[in-house]
Design a protein around this motif. Structure first.
Motif, short mmCIF file in Angstrom:
data_model
loop_
_atom_site.label_atom_id
_atom_site.label_comp_id
_atom_site.label_asym_id
_atom_site.label_seq_id
_atom_site.Cartn_x
_atom_site.Cartn_y
_atom_site.Cartn_z
N GLY A 141 -8.95 89.92 -25.72
CA GLY A 141 -8.01 91.01 -25.55
C GLY A 141 -6.76 90.63 -25.12
O GLY A 141 -6.18 91.73 -24.54
N THR A 142 -6.24 89.52 -25.24
CA THR A 142 -4.81 89.32 -25.02
C THR A 142 -3.95 89.04 -26.30
O THR A 142 -4.48 88.49 -27.08
CB THR A 142 -4.77 88.25 -24.03
OG1 THR A 142 -5.68 88.32 -22.97
CG2 THR A 142 -3.15 87.84 -23.29
N THR A 199 -3.15 81.27 -19.66
CA THR A 199 -3.01 82.25 -20.79
C THR A 199 -1.72 81.87 -21.61
O THR A 199 -1.60 81.88 -23.11
CB THR A 199 -2.49 83.77 -20.23
OG1 THR A 199 -3.85 84.06 -19.42
CG2 THR A 199 -2.45 84.58 -21.52
N SER A 240 -3.20 94.52 -28.36
CA SER A 240 -3.76 93.91 -26.90
C SER A 240 -2.71 94.10 -25.96
O SER A 240 -1.56 93.60 -26.45
CB SER A 240 -4.47 92.81 -27.30
OG SER A 240 -5.69 93.09 -28.02
N PRO A 241 -2.83 93.76 -24.92
CA PRO A 241 -1.40 93.69 -23.63
C PRO A 241 -1.23 92.02 -23.84
O PRO A 241 -2.06 91.30 -24.19
CB PRO A 241 -2.17 93.65 -22.45
CG PRO A 241 -3.71 93.65 -22.70
CD PRO A 241 -3.75 94.36 -24.06
N ASP A 242 0.05 92.04 -23.63
CA ASP A 242 0.61 90.39 -23.79
C ASP A 242 0.09 89.71 -22.48
O ASP A 242 -0.48 90.32 -21.64
CB ASP A 242 2.07 90.53 -23.97
CG ASP A 242 2.71 90.74 -22.99
OD1 ASP A 242 2.28 91.03 -21.61
OD2 ASP A 242 3.99 91.08 -23.05
N GLU A 282 1.28 91.15 -19.03
CA GLU A 282 0.17 92.54 -18.99
C GLU A 282 -1.23 92.10 -18.58
O GLU A 282 -1.83 92.88 -17.72
CB GLU A 282 0.44 93.48 -20.09
CG GLU A 282 1.96 93.95 -20.22
CD GLU A 282 1.99 94.51 -21.61
OE1 GLU A 282 3.06 95.41 -21.85
OE2 GLU A 282 1.25 94.57 -22.44
N HIS A 283 -1.66 91.22 -19.33
CA HIS A 283 -3.11 91.09 -19.21
C HIS A 283 -3.32 90.50 -17.82
O HIS A 283 -4.55 90.88 -16.95
CB HIS A 283 -3.57 89.94 -20.19
CG HIS A 283 -5.01 89.35 -19.97
ND1 HIS A 283 -6.11 90.53 -20.51
CD2 HIS A 283 -5.73 88.34 -19.49
CE1 HIS A 283 -7.33 89.78 -20.28
NE2 HIS A 283 -7.14 88.67 -19.68
N ALA A 294 -5.71 92.04 -14.53
CA ALA A 294 -6.72 91.26 -14.22
C ALA A 294 -6.53 90.91 -12.56
O ALA A 294 -7.38 90.95 -11.91
CB ALA A 294 -6.85 89.87 -14.98
#
Length: 386
Positions: free
Chosen positions: A63-64, A191, A303-305, A308-309, A313
């Motif tokens: 989801g990224t 990430t 999806s969030p970058d 943002e992800h 989290a």
């Protein structure tokens, strides 16, 4: 990886803004020599292409999403000092018009993407070409197209997680919400290593495409001892050829005209040292940019970058604020117009970034002292006649 307002405290934002201002001052001074070779249009087109490419988020994992940062691409095309200016123009337009990145965090974003990202990409890409150049000279072969592409891709890959690590350091100094540095670094760097792969692929593809048609426009290639050779054909036409591949450009020399002898040779050298973009090339580059901003952007991942992800989290996403979130073009769209709004916003952003880029680099070029156009560190063309 655009940092919004609120992630960092005011003292840290002020400090990063001051550092960014110093870096921009150095870049304005250092880019004079590069821009004497490049020309304003080439730098402006690089800026608006990077703006367009950043609109296209690609999926990463879990989801990224990620998007091109562009520092390594700018370094390859226009050189390190001009790359800082190019990235800064992009970030200014994004922050002030599209609410992408904070206003008070503008200095932070310029520092992370326009200074750290560009600086690391420069060290890696020029380092790789230097190594390949030494090996190539040992066997009598210059750095080829594949070497230049590999160098730019390596710079792109390393620059992304390095910029992410730099954010972690800034957050440890003045983050809004206490987060263990180890957990933040692991999440951010992990990430952005994945995003760095996408950065490397996109950078390599663009640099490879430019090398295939106009190798003389890739400054990374020209800086590593790849000579431009002036070849005089039987009909008197002088063609400039690059060792990276293909004919770079051509200029007619009349056998009976006034442009002959040393004067003609000097003219060829000047043209070799300052590759002309050409109207056709500029139109093609701008058309490609329009397609990316107005077309490919419609297929961007929602999806969030990476930042943002990670913020979501680890629990500091709520500290973000954006005073421009309700502006007409926030989030690269126009309310109520759907895909059409995205296309129009993208095209407007391209035009605005191109205009700002041309304004900045034209001002830098006008500020050059007389004689500053000479490019002493560029290889001189050799001459072959047949």
């Amino acid at each position: 990886m655009h940092v919004p307002d609120g992630f960092l405290g005011v003292p840290t934002s002020v400090a990063t803004g001051a550092l960014a201002a110093v870096a921009l001052g150095l870049a304005l001074r250092g880019s004079r020599r590069e821009l004497g070779e490049l020309g304003a249009v080439r730098a402006g087109l690089t800026a608006c292409f990077i703006f367009a490419a950043q609109m296209v988020n690609f999926p990463v994992a879990a989801g990224t999403s990620g998007h091109l940062l562009g520092g390594a691409l700018a370094v390859a095309l226009v050189g390190p000092w001009t790359a800082v200016l190019v990235m800064s123009c992009v970030l200014v337009v994004q922050a002030l018009v599209f609410a992408d990145g904070g206003v008070t965090a503008l200095g932070t974003n310029i520092l992370l993407m326009g200074v750290v990202g560009v600086g690391v990409a420069t060290l890696v890409s020029y380092g790789v070409t230097a190594i390949l150049g030494r090996r190539g000279r040992a066997v009598g072969r210059p750095v080829g197209r594949g070497g230049v592409i590999a160098a730019s891709a390596a710079g792109a890959f390393v620059s992304v997680p390095t910029a992410a690590a730099a954010f972690c350091l800034l957050y440890a100094i003045g983050g809004a919400v206490p987060i263990p540095l180890g957990a933040l670094t692991l999440a951010m760097v992990g990430t952005h290593l994945l995003i760095g792969v996408g950065e490397a692929v996109i950078t390599a593809a663009v640099v490879g495409a430019v090398l295939a048609v106009r190798p003389d426009l890739v400054r990374l290639a020209g800086r590593e001892g790849t000579p431009v050779t002036a070849v005089t054909l039987a009909d008197g036409t002088v063609v400039l050829r690059s060792a990276v591949g293909g004919a770079a450009s051509g200029v007619g020399v009349s056998s009976g005209g006034g442009a002959s002898g040393d004067g003609a040779d000097a003219d060829v050298r000047r043209r070799a040292e300052r590759p002309r973009l050409g109207r056709g090339t500029a139109v093609i580059a701008l058309a490609a940019t329009v397609v990316v901003a107005g077309g490919l952007s419609l297929f961007a991942s929602t999806s969030p970058d990476g930042l943002e992800h990670v913020a979501g989290a680890l629990g500091f996403a709520g500290s973000a604020v954006s005073p421009l979130v309700h502006t007409p073009l926030a989030d690269y769209g126009i309310a109520g117009l759907g895909a059409v709004g995205t296309t129009l916003a993208g095209l407007f952003g391209v035009a605005l970034t191109l205009g700002l880029g041309l304004l900045v680099v034209s001002g830098v070029r006008r500020g050059r002292p007389r004689g500053a156009g000479a490019v002493d560190d560029q290889p001189r063309p050799t001459e072959e006649r047949r």
